[in-house]
Design a protein around this motif. Structure first.
Motif, PDB file in Angstrom:
ATOM      1  N   ALA A 183       0.811  -1.222   0.000  1.00  0.00           N
ATOM      2  CA  ALA A 183       0.000   0.000   0.000  1.00  0.00           C
ATOM      3  C   ALA A 183       0.846   1.275   0.000  1.00  0.00           C
ATOM      4  N   PHE A 184       1.957   1.269   0.721  1.00  0.00           N
ATOM      5  CA  PHE A 184       2.752   2.497   0.859  1.00  0.00           C
ATOM      6  C   PHE A 184       4.238   2.187   0.649  1.00  0.00           C
ATOM      7  N   ASP A 185       4.885   2.997  -0.169  1.00  0.00           N
ATOM      8  CA  ASP A 185       6.306   2.804  -0.441  1.00  0.00           C
ATOM      9  C   ASP A 185       7.147   2.934   0.823  1.00  0.00           C
ATOM     10  N   ALA A 186       6.740   3.820   1.726  1.00  0.00           N
ATOM     11  CA  ALA A 186       7.518   4.038   2.952  1.00  0.00           C
ATOM     12  C   ALA A 186       7.589   2.782   3.805  1.00  0.00           C
ATOM     13  N   VAL A 187       6.567   1.950   3.725  1.00  0.00           N
ATOM     14  CA  VAL A 187       6.579   0.683   4.451  1.00  0.00           C
ATOM     15  C   VAL A 187       7.471  -0.318   3.716  1.00  0.00           C
ATOM     16  N   SER A 188       7.330  -0.371   2.403  1.00  0.00           N
ATOM     17  CA  SER A 188       8.091  -1.336   1.601  1.00  0.00           C
ATOM     18  C   SER A 188       9.591  -1.091   1.668  1.00  0.00           C
ATOM     19  N   ASP A 189       9.993   0.198   1.666  1.00  0.00           N
ATOM     20  CA  ASP A 189      11.435   0.483   1.644  1.00  0.00           C
ATOM     21  C   ASP A 189      12.016   0.789   3.024  1.00  0.00           C
ATOM     22  N   GLY A 190      11.175   0.704   4.065  1.00  0.00           N
ATOM     23  CA  GLY A 190      11.676   0.855   5.431  1.00  0.00           C
ATOM     24  C   GLY A 190      11.726   2.273   5.965  1.00  0.00           C
ATOM     25  N   GLN A 191      11.333   3.256   5.142  1.00  0.00           N
ATOM     26  CA  GLN A 191      11.391   4.639   5.621  1.00  0.00           C
ATOM     27  C   GLN A 191      10.405   4.911   6.756  1.00  0.00           C
ATOM     28  N   ILE A 192       9.441   4.026   6.927  1.00  0.00           N
ATOM     29  CA  ILE A 192       8.490   4.190   8.023  1.00  0.00           C
ATOM     30  C   ILE A 192       9.182   4.075   9.375  1.00  0.00           C
ATOM     31  N   ASN A 193      10.358   3.490   9.397  1.00  0.00           N
ATOM     32  CA  ASN A 193      11.094   3.318  10.649  1.00  0.00           C
ATOM     33  C   ASN A 193      11.967   4.519  11.000  1.00  0.00           C
ATOM     34  N   CYS A 217     -10.486  11.684  -0.469  1.00  0.00           N
ATOM     35  CA  CYS A 217      -9.730  10.840  -1.404  1.00  0.00           C
ATOM     36  C   CYS A 217      -9.174   9.595  -0.716  1.00  0.00           C
ATOM     37  N   LEU A 218      -9.047   8.528  -1.510  1.00  0.00           N
ATOM     38  CA  LEU A 218      -8.529   7.264  -0.999  1.00  0.00           C
ATOM     39  C   LEU A 218      -7.153   6.920  -1.571  1.00  0.00           C
ATOM     40  N   TYR A 219      -6.709   7.665  -2.570  1.00  0.00           N
ATOM     41  CA  TYR A 219      -5.437   7.352  -3.225  1.00  0.00           C
ATOM     42  C   TYR A 219      -4.662   8.633  -3.500  1.00  0.00           C
ATOM     43  N   TYR A 220      -3.353   8.480  -3.607  1.00  0.00           N
ATOM     44  CA  TYR A 220      -2.502   9.579  -4.076  1.00  0.00           C
ATOM     45  C   TYR A 220      -1.256   8.977  -4.727  1.00  0.00           C
ATOM     46  N   TYR A 221      -0.620   9.767  -5.568  1.00  0.00           N
ATOM     47  CA  TYR A 221       0.626   9.307  -6.183  1.00  0.00           C
ATOM     48  C   TYR A 221       1.402  10.506  -6.707  1.00  0.00           C
ATOM     49  N   ASN A 222       2.655  10.255  -7.003  1.00  0.00           N
ATOM     50  CA  ASN A 222       3.518  11.273  -7.577  1.00  0.00           C
ATOM     51  C   ASN A 222       3.604  11.012  -9.089  1.00  0.00           C
ATOM     52  N   PRO A 223       3.044  11.898  -9.918  1.00  0.00           N
ATOM     53  CA  PRO A 223       3.031  11.667 -11.370  1.00  0.00           C
ATOM     54  C   PRO A 223       4.418  11.504 -11.979  1.00  0.00           C
ATOM     55  N   SER A 224       5.443  12.028 -11.312  1.00  0.00           N
ATOM     56  CA  SER A 224       6.801  11.960 -11.850  1.00  0.00           C
ATOM     57  C   SER A 224       7.435  10.585 -11.652  1.00  0.00           C
ATOM     58  N   THR A 225       6.907   9.825 -10.693  1.00  0.00           N
ATOM     59  CA  THR A 225       7.534   8.536 -10.385  1.00  0.00           C
ATOM     60  C   THR A 225       6.590   7.343 -10.500  1.00  0.00           C
ATOM     61  N   ALA A 226       5.275   7.574 -10.476  1.00  0.00           N
ATOM     62  CA  ALA A 226       4.319   6.464 -10.491  1.00  0.00           C
ATOM     63  C   ALA A 226       4.316   5.759 -11.836  1.00  0.00           C
ATOM     64  N   THR A 227       4.355   4.421 -11.784  1.00  0.00           N
ATOM     65  CA  THR A 227       4.334   3.629 -13.012  1.00  0.00           C
ATOM     66  C   THR A 227       3.089   2.756 -13.136  1.00  0.00           C
ATOM     67  N   ASN A 228       2.284   2.720 -12.086  1.00  0.00           N
ATOM     68  CA  ASN A 228       1.085   1.889 -12.088  1.00  0.00           C
ATOM     69  C   ASN A 228       0.011   2.518 -12.984  1.00  0.00           C
ATOM     70  N   LYS A 229      -0.377   1.802 -14.042  1.00  0.00           N
ATOM     71  CA  LYS A 229      -1.356   2.337 -14.990  1.00  0.00           C
ATOM     72  C   LYS A 229      -2.724   2.508 -14.351  1.00  0.00           C
ATOM     73  N   TRP A 230      -3.085   1.590 -13.445  1.00  0.00           N
ATOM     74  CA  TRP A 230      -4.419   1.675 -12.832  1.00  0.00           C
ATOM     75  C   TRP A 230      -4.573   2.951 -12.021  1.00  0.00           C
ATOM     76  N   HIS A 243       2.181  15.677  -5.260  1.00  0.00           N
ATOM     77  CA  HIS A 243       1.237  14.575  -5.244  1.00  0.00           C
ATOM     78  C   HIS A 243      -0.111  14.960  -5.840  1.00  0.00           C
ATOM     79  N   VAL A 244      -0.741  13.996  -6.463  1.00  0.00           N
ATOM     80  CA  VAL A 244      -2.139  14.175  -6.875  1.00  0.00           C
ATOM     81  C   VAL A 244      -2.976  13.208  -6.054  1.00  0.00           C
ATOM     82  N   PHE A 245      -4.182  13.621  -5.697  1.00  0.00           N
ATOM     83  CA  PHE A 245      -5.056  12.829  -4.833  1.00  0.00           C
ATOM     84  C   PHE A 245      -6.313  12.473  -5.597  1.00  0.00           C
ATOM     85  N   CYS A 246      -6.750  11.215  -5.442  1.00  0.00           N
ATOM     86  CA  CYS A 246      -7.838  10.698  -6.266  1.00  0.00           C
ATOM     87  C   CYS A 246      -8.898   9.987  -5.421  1.00  0.00           C
ATOM     88  N   HIS A 247     -10.135  10.062  -5.905  1.00  0.00           N
ATOM     89  CA  HIS A 247     -11.224   9.259  -5.344  1.00  0.00           C
ATOM     90  C   HIS A 247     -11.210   7.896  -6.026  1.00  0.00           C
TER      91      HIS A 247
END
Length: 249
Positions: A183-193, A217-230, A243-247
């Protein structure tokens, strides 16, 4: 006459000896027993106070069920929800610990349980403690995901997490949303710690107090780095910083 006196003397002597025995026993009991009882009570209190709160292989019960439900929802566990802490549950706990910067031992101790959002006697279930835990976790996500962003953008990241908690499609706790697999990059890469700064804490607190710059909104992403098409296909509701925020659709 002499025989009667002798018999009386013998009887009296026996009574005296018996009395001394009984008195001596009562003295010993009075002096020793309180210490024995005190030691036993102290031992029980020590066990209750210092015994670790954990679930591990071989454990059963409601806490194990809660662990399995969360790990299954987040994609770590594929077994049945049976309340038995077997090899599959242990493997799922190890994977959760590994991906979230925790000690990898396969044991769901107080720290791991707290990360899962499961309250124990070691982390009380009062509302104030829960709010404090939510504030800490939100601040860590904000710092990991949005440090350097405008303050409003940091509040917005925390607000997205809280919006998900309220939405039936997501887990029902802050920890559940944060630790949902992928769900969140900060968790995946350990920055949450990383240790949050005061700005991150302030942003998390403002979101908890009801400020939502994303308007649900339930989602957000950085258009410069996001690669997920969905996620790029979602309609943009608001832009804040990078960041852009989306419903949800």
């Amino acid at each position: 006459m002499t025989g009667k006196i002798t018999k009386l003397f013998i009887v009296s002597f026996i009574f005296i000896i018996c009395g001394l025995i009984i008195f001596g026993s009562s003295v010993l009991i009075t002096e020793i027993d309180p210490e024995v009882v005190f030691d036993e009570n102290l031992s029980e209190n020590n066990i209750q106070k210092f015994a670790p709160v954990l679930s591990k292989r071989g454990s059963t019960g409601n806490e194990v069920i809660s662990i399995q439900k969360r790990l299954k929802t987040w994609g770590y566990y594929t077994g049945s929800i049976d309340g038995i802490y077997g090899s599959r549950t242990e493997k799922a706990v190890r994977l959760f610990q590994q991906r979230n910067g925790l000690t990898v031992d396969g044991i769901a101790g107080p720290i791991t349980l707290k990360a899962m959002g499961i309250l124990t006697s070691a982390s009380t279930g009062s509302a104030s403690t829960n709010t404090s835990a939510n504030l800490e976790l939100l601040a860590r996500v904000v710092y990991g995901e949005a440090r350097g962003e405008p303050y409003t953008g940091q509040v917005a990241v925390a607000a997205v997490i809280l919006n998900r908690v309220k939405d039936s499609r997501f887990p029902k706790t802050v920890a559940g949303v944060v630790y949902q697999s992928g769900a969140f990059d900060a968790v995946s890469d350990g920055q949450i710690n990383m240790t949050p700064d005061q700005t991150a804490y302030n942003a998390a607190r403002d979101a908890l107090n009801g400020w939502d710059p994303t308007y649900g909104c339930l989602y957000y992403y950085n258009p410069s780095t996001a690669t997920n098409k969905w996620i790029r296909s979602l309609p943009v509701a608001v832009r804040i910083g990078r960041h852009v925020f989306c419903h949800a659709v």
